[in-house]
Design a protein around this motif. Structure first.
Motif, PDB file in Angstrom:
ATOM      1  N   GLN A 276     -43.620 -76.374 -44.283  1.00 26.68           N
ATOM      2  CA  GLN A 276     -43.921 -76.215 -45.710  1.00 26.68           C
ATOM      3  C   GLN A 276     -42.714 -76.449 -46.623  1.00 26.68           C
ATOM      4  O   GLN A 276     -42.845 -77.147 -47.621  1.00 26.68           O
ATOM      5  N   PRO A 277     -41.515 -75.916 -46.306  1.00 28.22           N
ATOM      6  CA  PRO A 277     -40.373 -76.184 -47.199  1.00 28.22           C
ATOM      7  C   PRO A 277     -40.064 -77.681 -47.329  1.00 28.22           C
ATOM      8  O   PRO A 277     -39.731 -78.162 -48.405  1.00 28.22           O
ATOM      9  N   MET A 278     -40.226 -78.412 -46.234  1.00 34.50           N
ATOM     10  CA  MET A 278     -40.005 -79.864 -46.288  1.00 34.50           C
ATOM     11  C   MET A 278     -41.045 -80.513 -47.199  1.00 34.50           C
ATOM     12  O   MET A 278     -40.736 -81.398 -47.986  1.00 34.50           O
ATOM     13  N   TRP A 279     -42.267 -80.059 -47.136  1.00 35.99           N
ATOM     14  CA  TRP A 279     -43.321 -80.664 -47.940  1.00 35.99           C
ATOM     15  C   TRP A 279     -43.165 -80.316 -49.420  1.00 35.99           C
ATOM     16  O   TRP A 279     -43.536 -81.089 -50.292  1.00 35.99           O
ATOM     17  N   ILE A 280     -42.582 -79.172 -49.703  1.00 37.64           N
ATOM     18  CA  ILE A 280     -42.287 -78.822 -51.102  1.00 37.64           C
ATOM     19  C   ILE A 280     -41.329 -79.850 -51.696  1.00 37.64           C
ATOM     20  O   ILE A 280     -41.450 -80.221 -52.868  1.00 37.64           O
ATOM     21  N   TRP A 281     -40.390 -80.359 -50.882  1.00 37.78           N
ATOM     22  CA  TRP A 281     -39.493 -81.422 -51.355  1.00 37.78           C
ATOM     23  C   TRP A 281     -40.286 -82.669 -51.751  1.00 37.78           C
ATOM     24  O   TRP A 281     -39.935 -83.361 -52.703  1.00 37.78           O
ATOM     25  N   HIS A 282     -41.348 -82.959 -51.018  1.00 31.62           N
ATOM     26  CA  HIS A 282     -42.195 -84.107 -51.363  1.00 31.62           C
ATOM     27  C   HIS A 282     -42.773 -83.918 -52.772  1.00 31.62           C
ATOM     28  O   HIS A 282     -42.762 -84.843 -53.581  1.00 31.62           O
ATOM     29  N   ILE A 283     -43.223 -82.731 -53.046  1.00 32.53           N
ATOM     30  CA  ILE A 283     -43.810 -82.435 -54.368  1.00 32.53           C
ATOM     31  C   ILE A 283     -42.739 -82.534 -55.450  1.00 32.53           C
ATOM     32  O   ILE A 283     -42.958 -83.173 -56.487  1.00 32.53           O
ATOM     33  N   TYR A 284     -41.581 -81.941 -55.229  1.00 31.02           N
ATOM     34  CA  TYR A 284     -40.501 -82.016 -56.221  1.00 31.02           C
ATOM     35  C   TYR A 284     -40.054 -83.458 -56.460  1.00 31.02           C
ATOM     36  O   TYR A 284     -39.810 -83.866 -57.595  1.00 31.02           O
ATOM     37  N   LEU A 285     -39.946 -84.229 -55.383  1.00 28.23           N
ATOM     38  CA  LEU A 285     -39.577 -85.639 -55.539  1.00 28.23           C
ATOM     39  C   LEU A 285     -40.651 -86.395 -56.315  1.00 28.23           C
ATOM     40  O   LEU A 285     -40.342 -87.313 -57.076  1.00 28.23           O
TER      41      LEU A 285
END
Length: 191
Positions: free
Chosen positions: A69-78
């Motif tokens: 999940q933390p890695m996927w949050i980066w996808h959203i922020y990017l």
């Protein structure tokens, strides 16, 4: 054909968009392969087996989703960063920077028309990706499945565009537009 010089704002925006897209691709590939929920679940199951413990597969998949999940949050922020960068990209022509080339402009070569159409298609695809991503985050739940299907297809146009773009730059560098790589990195060509 005249070789183009790139302003500082053009170069900064170009590289910010390129880096954002490459980082987005990294999050996509991590999710699809190394951090795939089933793969991570298998690793958890194997580890638990070494400790003579076990969990139901559904639980290890839930745990795997929480791990990534933390890695996927980066996808959203990017994605948010890319929305901002593209908003800036589309605003800059109103201030005389980064003007769009129309494929209908008189006197363009076939190559220049092709390049213009490639960019138009690229911008439409990026807009679609950003729109569907925002709809996934903020849109109605009734549209989620359709938006996700369209959003996932973004990977394919992006990969095709990257190959086409890099191939075109390499071809230009070694043929008609020698120094294009230096100019997009360092600015105006020094004579």
């Amino acid at each position: 054909m005249k070789n183009k010089d790139y302003s500082l704002i053009y170069r900064l925006l170009h590289w910010a968009i390129a880096i954002s897209m490459m980082l987005l691709l990294c999050t996509i590939f991590l999710r699809m392969y190394w951090m795939n929920k089933n793969h991570v679940s298998d690793i958890i199951q194997q580890f638990l087996a070494t400790k003579n413990m076990s969990l139901p597969e559904d639980d290890t998949i839930l745990l795997a989703k929480q791990i990534r999940q933390p890695m996927w949050i980066w996808h959203i922020y990017l994605g948010y960063v890319l929305v901002g960068l593209f908003a800036l990209r589309f605003a800059l022509p109103f201030f005389g920077e980064m003007k769009f080339s129309s494929p209908f402009k008189a006197g363009l070569s076939l190559k220049e028309k092709f390049q213009s159409w490639v960019y138009i298609v690229f911008y439409i695809c990026v807009f679609t990706s950003l729109f569907t991503g925002m709809m996934l985050k903020f849109g109605p739940e009734s549209q989620e499945e359709l938006m996700e299907e369209i959003h996932v297809l973004s990977l394919y146009y992006l990969l095709a565009y990257i190959v086409l773009h890099i191939g075109g730059v390499i071809m230009a560098e070694f043929t008609s537009d020698h120094g294009i790589v230096s100019r997009i990195i360092g600015g105006k060509k020094k004579d």
